[in-house]
Design a protein around this motif. Structure first.
Motif, mmCIF file in Angstrom:
data_model
loop_
_atom_site.group_PDB
_atom_site.id
_atom_site.type_symbol
_atom_site.label_atom_id
_atom_site.label_comp_id
_atom_site.label_asym_id
_atom_site.label_seq_id
_atom_site.Cartn_x
_atom_site.Cartn_y
_atom_site.Cartn_z
ATOM 1 N N MET A 1 57.838 -118.426 96.278
ATOM 2 C CA MET A 1 57.122 -119.702 96.388
ATOM 3 C C MET A 1 57.146 -120.222 97.812
ATOM 4 S SD MET A 1 55.295 -121.563 94.588
ATOM 5 C CE MET A 1 54.371 -122.963 95.156
ATOM 6 N N LEU A 2 58.062 -119.664 98.631
ATOM 7 C CA LEU A 2 58.086 -120.082 100.029
ATOM 8 C C LEU A 2 56.789 -119.751 100.732
ATOM 9 C CD1 LEU A 2 61.699 -119.048 101.032
ATOM 10 C CD2 LEU A 2 60.791 -121.357 100.933
ATOM 11 N N ARG A 3 56.036 -118.759 100.215
ATOM 12 C CA ARG A 3 54.768 -118.367 100.818
ATOM 13 C C ARG A 3 53.822 -119.559 100.898
ATOM 14 N NH1 ARG A 3 52.368 -114.719 104.158
ATOM 15 N NH2 ARG A 3 50.342 -114.064 103.435
ATOM 16 N N ALA A 4 53.812 -120.402 99.859
ATOM 17 C CA ALA A 4 52.908 -121.546 99.838
ATOM 18 C C ALA A 4 53.227 -122.525 100.939
ATOM 19 C CB ALA A 4 52.980 -122.238 98.477
ATOM 20 N N LEU A 5 54.502 -122.675 101.257
ATOM 21 C CA LEU A 5 54.892 -123.651 102.274
ATOM 22 C C LEU A 5 54.361 -123.257 103.639
ATOM 23 C CD1 LEU A 5 56.665 -126.212 102.681
ATOM 24 C CD2 LEU A 5 58.368 -124.673 103.600
ATOM 25 N N VAL A 6 54.430 -121.981 103.944
ATOM 26 C CA VAL A 6 53.967 -121.533 105.259
ATOM 27 C C VAL A 6 52.486 -121.796 105.433
ATOM 28 C CG1 VAL A 6 53.713 -119.515 106.753
ATOM 29 C CG2 VAL A 6 55.793 -119.815 105.435
ATOM 30 N N GLY A 179 59.184 -125.443 94.378
ATOM 31 C CA GLY A 179 59.529 -124.073 94.715
ATOM 32 C C GLY A 179 60.454 -123.984 95.906
ATOM 33 N N TYR A 180 60.255 -124.872 96.846
ATOM 34 C CA TYR A 180 61.090 -124.901 98.042
ATOM 35 C C TYR A 180 62.533 -125.272 97.701
ATOM 36 C CZ TYR A 180 61.114 -125.083 103.131
ATOM 37 O OH TYR A 180 61.310 -124.821 104.458
ATOM 38 N N LYS A 181 62.693 -126.255 96.819
ATOM 39 C CA LYS A 181 64.041 -126.665 96.398
ATOM 40 C C LYS A 181 64.733 -125.555 95.614
ATOM 41 C CE LYS A 181 63.059 -131.632 96.267
ATOM 42 N NZ LYS A 181 62.899 -132.841 95.403
ATOM 43 N N PHE A 182 63.961 -124.810 94.837
ATOM 44 C CA PHE A 182 64.524 -123.689 94.085
ATOM 45 C C PHE A 182 64.968 -122.572 95.021
ATOM 46 C CE2 PHE A 182 63.428 -119.523 92.059
ATOM 47 C CZ PHE A 182 64.500 -119.464 91.174
ATOM 48 N N ASP A 454 70.514 -107.045 94.953
ATOM 49 C CA ASP A 454 70.556 -107.478 93.563
ATOM 50 C C ASP A 454 70.002 -108.882 93.353
ATOM 51 O OD1 ASP A 454 71.841 -105.092 92.791
ATOM 52 O OD2 ASP A 454 73.786 -105.891 93.405
ATOM 53 N N ASP A 455 69.777 -109.621 94.440
ATOM 54 C CA ASP A 455 69.285 -110.995 94.319
ATOM 55 C C ASP A 455 67.767 -111.014 94.234
ATOM 56 O OD1 ASP A 455 71.874 -111.895 94.502
ATOM 57 O OD2 ASP A 455 71.766 -112.292 96.651
ATOM 58 N N THR A 456 67.235 -111.737 93.255
ATOM 59 C CA THR A 456 65.795 -111.903 93.118
ATOM 60 C C THR A 456 65.509 -113.289 92.544
ATOM 61 O OG1 THR A 456 65.508 -109.538 92.678
ATOM 62 C CG2 THR A 456 63.669 -110.989 92.107
ATOM 63 N N GLN A 457 64.565 -113.983 93.148
ATOM 64 C CA GLN A 457 64.151 -115.301 92.663
ATOM 65 C C GLN A 457 62.778 -115.192 92.003
ATOM 66 O OE1 GLN A 457 64.198 -118.021 95.961
ATOM 67 N NE2 GLN A 457 66.437 -118.048 96.113
ATOM 68 N N LEU A 458 62.709 -115.685 90.760
ATOM 69 C CA LEU A 458 61.454 -115.690 90.009
ATOM 70 C C LEU A 458 61.036 -117.148 89.820
ATOM 71 C CD1 LEU A 458 62.571 -113.180 87.208
ATOM 72 C CD2 LEU A 458 61.452 -112.631 89.379
ATOM 73 N N PHE A 459 59.900 -117.508 90.409
ATOM 74 C CA PHE A 459 59.426 -118.893 90.311
ATOM 75 C C PHE A 459 58.057 -118.910 89.677
ATOM 76 C CE2 PHE A 459 57.212 -122.669 91.797
ATOM 77 C CZ PHE A 459 58.147 -123.663 91.536
#
Length: 935
Positions: A1-6, A179-182, A454-459
């Motif tokens: 979701m960081l993509r949207a912020l850029v 999304g940014y807060k997540f 192993d880390d993955t964020q699903l938003f």
């Protein structure tokens, strides 16, 4: 979701008083002069002669919202506004007017922006005379340490900034913040959005402004960028030294803040953010990591290029999958980037109908893993490489014709990211060498490296509700997909373009020259009409426009929505022998384009190309005329996007404007606006083919070729393509009935209500005028629109603070008989809409009653005159306003001849007479766009 912020907020960072090229094997553009004053202020001076006699200057401050304290949220942006509200040499409320008198328009030539770690002030100087450079640098010095920050001015600006905050509010913006807060829960970034918080905007007092200003607006954080037609760069340097050498910090210089940390060690986590008014559901799969902040050098750029190729190849696949029958996604993309020297993001995301969230998430996981496990095909790799090389070559070819304004802003963007401002020719040489030595396995390895962990964020953000534990359901779907094997990608062969021969080359029946305009016109024996002008405004670029048929004038009755259907499906339908993805791959190494649109009086096929690829460009566009594909995949894509479209039309102020209000201003004519969704769903490819076939194959056609090509070369290329087609109509039908469009009467004024969670209204006001058949009247109405716009700025924005950006302009039409209007639009709180509509009508009525002062006439005229010559050095002006359909409308050549002289000769009395004729209160039509806010 960081993509949207850029995509919504500008990134930045640069504080050290050195240059990145000082410690790199990359060399900066040799024409640019880089320097640093003893106090730490830096400057870049780049002589550049496009456009001639003008300059673009920037003051980049390495300061933004990240520097704010909790009680200062919104301060950096607020301070940017205060720069225009009184300084050492410019009284509050007079700065805009002062620069208007010098020929600089508010917004167009004097502007600024603020982001997380940058504030940039921009001036477009209409001349490079010493007086203008001195004035500009003096203003920038005022911004640096001469803002007055008057208490009264601070209080007056609060309403404007709150209005700007309201204008930014949207479902997408709210989803982005969630999304940014997540993604970054342990960082201050989600709590330092540049627009700030309403509470602090309302309550911040002058001492906190002074604290921030004196602590961060220091010479070491300042960089001057000057790009323009400088004959003596030493004089520019001397002016910078004169204005800034004695600048000193006024207090203790404050340091950059600690941004927090990027989380790790959390495994797979998920978040659903529900916004039922969202147009669709956005699903992102991301891995944020701490940024590596590698220095800008050849090795780093090579590494990024390799990684970018991987994203490009995944995106090739996603583009094709989105068009497949039964595809669960509307669109998707793979991406990787670093942001704010703080976080590095690898991600893949898609938009989908909420009911398809599980298959869409599965598709993203599957396609990402397919690339990770099996890599890429030779065809994919060759297409990606060819696309990169083509882009690099185009930038190198066009280097000298770049606009100073774009270069100045581009240099700032490079500086804020601690990169080196290199010349496109050097970039081409480096990229060519790198690409020649790469293998597809290099990009595969880079992709695997970036996605390892192993880390993955699903938003999931948008119009989806899930009962129970949403995060658990999302994670379960993701893991279930991971458990299934994936097969290698299918190998594909690149086809040869099937449309290169159209018959014997056409013969020219007549040819004429408009020597004063350097325009060539010809008619082929098949009645194809040719218009040409050679320019050097975009070196290495050629624009091709094919206008054919009747456009909106020919719309069949009883098929509402066919215009929208055609606009969305015709090009997406590809060609009979090639789909759009095939076309993209076939032409990966060549610079060609294809756009289709429906104009008021003609259909338009257009593209931008290079001298080497002109023949290919004409072949592609001619193929769309002779062998359009009308593929089912285009109709499927259209159908999938209807729900998002109607959500926007029904639940956003902008959607209501573009649908209901536009239809209202054309008295319900079905050629404008959208029908009910059920009606639009009835439109078919068969109807589209029936409508377009006569226009594509038989009706009147003009082709305009403009840019870096001589007339004979262009004419010969057209002869082998369009000139070889069967004979076409010699002229258009009159369309007398179809040209009639009624403007609503003042008594028809009304409000349009809609349900939303966003409390944002738009007050719109219209005054009917007439068409543009009398070009002298049209030009004077344009100037009248500028004067009315300035009165609205002064009253509604500066005095009342009720809106951030009122807009007013005149719209003239050259197709519909007697149709034209002056319009004003104001975004505002719902409770202010009626009051502001009445106020705007009153302001228009006072303008109609006269008089116009000499000063406001002068302040409108000078910026407009300053822009005229720049327009004449813009291929868009020549292609769209002069060449386009110039044999159907030969008066356009005469309009071009008088363009500057007629505007320059406008008298104040003429404007006053038009104001009296058109802007009286009794003629005004209002349309309020009023939200019914959900509680």
């Amino acid at each position: 979701m960081l993509r949207a912020l850029v995509s919504l907020l500008v990134a930045s960072s640069l504080s050290a008083a050195t240059w990145p090229q000082d410690a790199s094997d990359l060399k900066a553009d040799p024409k640019a002069e880089f320097g640093t004053l003893e106090n730490g202020l830096r400057y870049v001076i780049l002589p550049h002669a496009e456009p001639p006699g003008r300059a673009s200057i920037r003051l980049y401050m390495d300061v933004g919202s990240l520097m704010e304290q909790d009680d200062q949220q919104g301060m950096a942006h607020y301070l940017e506004h205060m720069a225009f509200n009184g300084s050492r040499h410019f009284k509050g409320g007079e700065m805009v007017e002062y620069f208007q008198r010098l020929g600089m328009g508010f917004g167009a030539d004097t502007n600024a922006h603020t982001s997380f770690k940058e504030t940039v002030y921009m001036l477009e100087l209409p001349k490079v005379e010493p007086k203008f450079i001195t004035e500009g640098m003096q203003l920038f010095r005022d911004y640096l340490d001469g803002m007055l920050l008057g208490e009264a001015e601070i209080d007056k600006e609060r309403g404007i900034i709150l209005s700007e905050k309201l204008s930014r509010d949207s479902i997408e913006y709210r989803t982005m913040i969630a999304g940014y807060k997540f993604a970054l829960p342990e960082s201050i970034l989600p709590h330092r959005l540049p627009i700030g918080q309403e509470e602090t905007i309302k309550t911040m007092k002058r001492p906190r402004f002074v604290d921030f200003y004196e602590g961060y607006y220091t010479p070491k954080r300042a960089t001057i960028v000057a790009v323009g037609d400088f004959k003596d760069t030493a004089a520019v340097k001397a002016e910078i030294e004169k204005q800034f050498a004695d600048a000193r910090p006024k207090g203790t210089e404050l340091k950059d803040p600690n941004l927090g940390k990027v989380p790790s060690g959390y495994g797979i986590i998920a978040k659903l953010h529900t916004e039922m008014e969202a147009q669709a559901l956005t699903i992102s799969v991301e891995i944020p990591r701490p940024a590596e902040n590698k220095p800008d050098n050849a090795a780093t750029r090579r590494e990024k290029l390799i990684r970018d190729l991987a994203d490009m190849m995944i995106n090739q696949r996603l583009s094709k999958l989105a068009k497949a029958e039964g595809a669960p996604i509307l669109g998707a993309e793979s991406y990787s980037y670093e942001y704010l020297e703080f976080v590095s993001v690898n991600g893949i995301q898609a938009q989908c109908d909420p009911k398809n969230w599980q298959p869409a998430l599965t598709l993203l996981e599957t396609e990402l893993r397919r690339a990770l496990e099996h890599g890429f095909t030779d065809a994919e790799f060759e297409e990606a490489k060819a696309t990169v090389l083509k882009s690099a070559k185009l930038r190198a070819d066009q280097a000298d014709s770049r606009k100073s304004r774009d270069l100045a802003s581009g240099i700032v963007s490079v500086l804020v990211s601690k990169k080196i401002f290199t010349h496109p020719a050097d970039d081409l040489a480096r990229v060519s060498t790198v690409l020649a030595g790469l293998k597809k396995e290099d990009s595969h390895a880079a992709l695997v490296k970036d996605w390892k962990g192993d880390d993955t964020q699903l938003f999931l953000g948008g119009n989806l509700k899930l009962e129970g534990d949403a995060a658990a359901q999302i994670i379960a779907t993701f893991k279930a997909s991971r458990a299934k094997p994936v097969s290698p990608p299918a190998k594909e062969e690149v086809a040869t373009f099937a449309y290169t021969g159209f018959g014997a080359a056409g013969k020219v029946a007549s040819r004429a020259e408009a020597k004063d305009l350097e325009i060539t016109q010809a008619v082929f024996e098949n009645n194809v009409r040719f218009n040409h002008k050679r320019t050097e405004f975009e070196k290495g670029t050629i624009r091709v426009l094919i206008n054919f048929g009747g456009g909106k004038l020919s719309t069949p009755a009883g098929k509402p929505g066919l215009i929208a259907f055609a606009s969305s499906t015709f090009q997406l339908g590809g060609l009979e022998k090639h789909g759009v993805d095939d076309i993209r791959r076939i032409f990966a190494s060549r610079t060609v384009g294809s756009d289709f649109s429906i104009g008021d009086e003609a259909f338009l096929l257009s593209g931008r190309t290079t001298p080497a690829d002109l023949e290919a460009q004409l072949q592609l566009l001619t193929a769309y005329l002779t062998a359009p594909g009308y593929r089912d995949e285009a109709a499927r894509q259209f159908e999938k996007n209807l729900d998002p479209l109607y959500t926007q039309l029904q639940h956003t102020a902008e959607g209501v404007m573009n649908n209901d209000v536009v239809a209202f201003m054309h008295s319900g004519d079905e050629r404008w606006g959208f029908p009910k969704k059920e009606e639009l769903q009835k439109r078919t490819l068969a109807e589209l083919k029936e409508w377009l076939t006569p226009a594509l194959t038989q009706e009147y056609l003009e082709v305009s070729v403009l840019g870096d090509v001589d007339a004979d070369t262009a004419l010969n290329a057209v002869a082998r393509t369009l000139g070889a087609l069967p004979k076409r109509a010699e002229k258009k039908p009159a369309y007398e009935k179809e040209r009639a469009v009624a403007f609503p009467k003042p008594q028809a004024s009304k409000d349009f209500t809609f349900e939303t969670e966003i409390p944002k209204a738009i007050a719109t006001i219209y005054w009917p005028t007439t068409d543009m058949s009398n070009i002298q009247r049209t030009r004077r109405l344009t100037l009248l629109g500028s004067i009315l716009d300035d009165r609205l700025r002064i009253k509604v924005r500066e005095e009342l603070g009720d809106t951030y950006s009122p807009a007013c302009y005149h719209v003239a039409n050259d197709t519909f008989t007697g149709y034209g209007y002056m319009t004003a639009m104001i975004e505002c709180k719902p409770e202010l809409a009626d009051k502001l509509s009445k106020l705007v009508v009153e302001i228009g009525d006072k303008l109609a009653a006269g008089p116009i002062s000499d000063d406001e006439f002068d302040r409108a005229m000078k910026p407009m005159i300053a822009q005229l010559e720049q327009m004449r050095r813009d291929n868009r002006y020549w292609s769209m306003n002069v060449l386009r359909c110039s044999q159907e409308h030969p008066e356009r050549l005469d309009w071009a001849r008088t363009f500057v002289s007629d505007f320059s000769g406008i008298k104040k009395a003429e404007i006053e007479a038009l104001a009296k004729e058109y802007l009286g209160a009794k003629r005004a039509v209002t349309a309020g766009i009023i939200p019914q806010v959900k509680k």
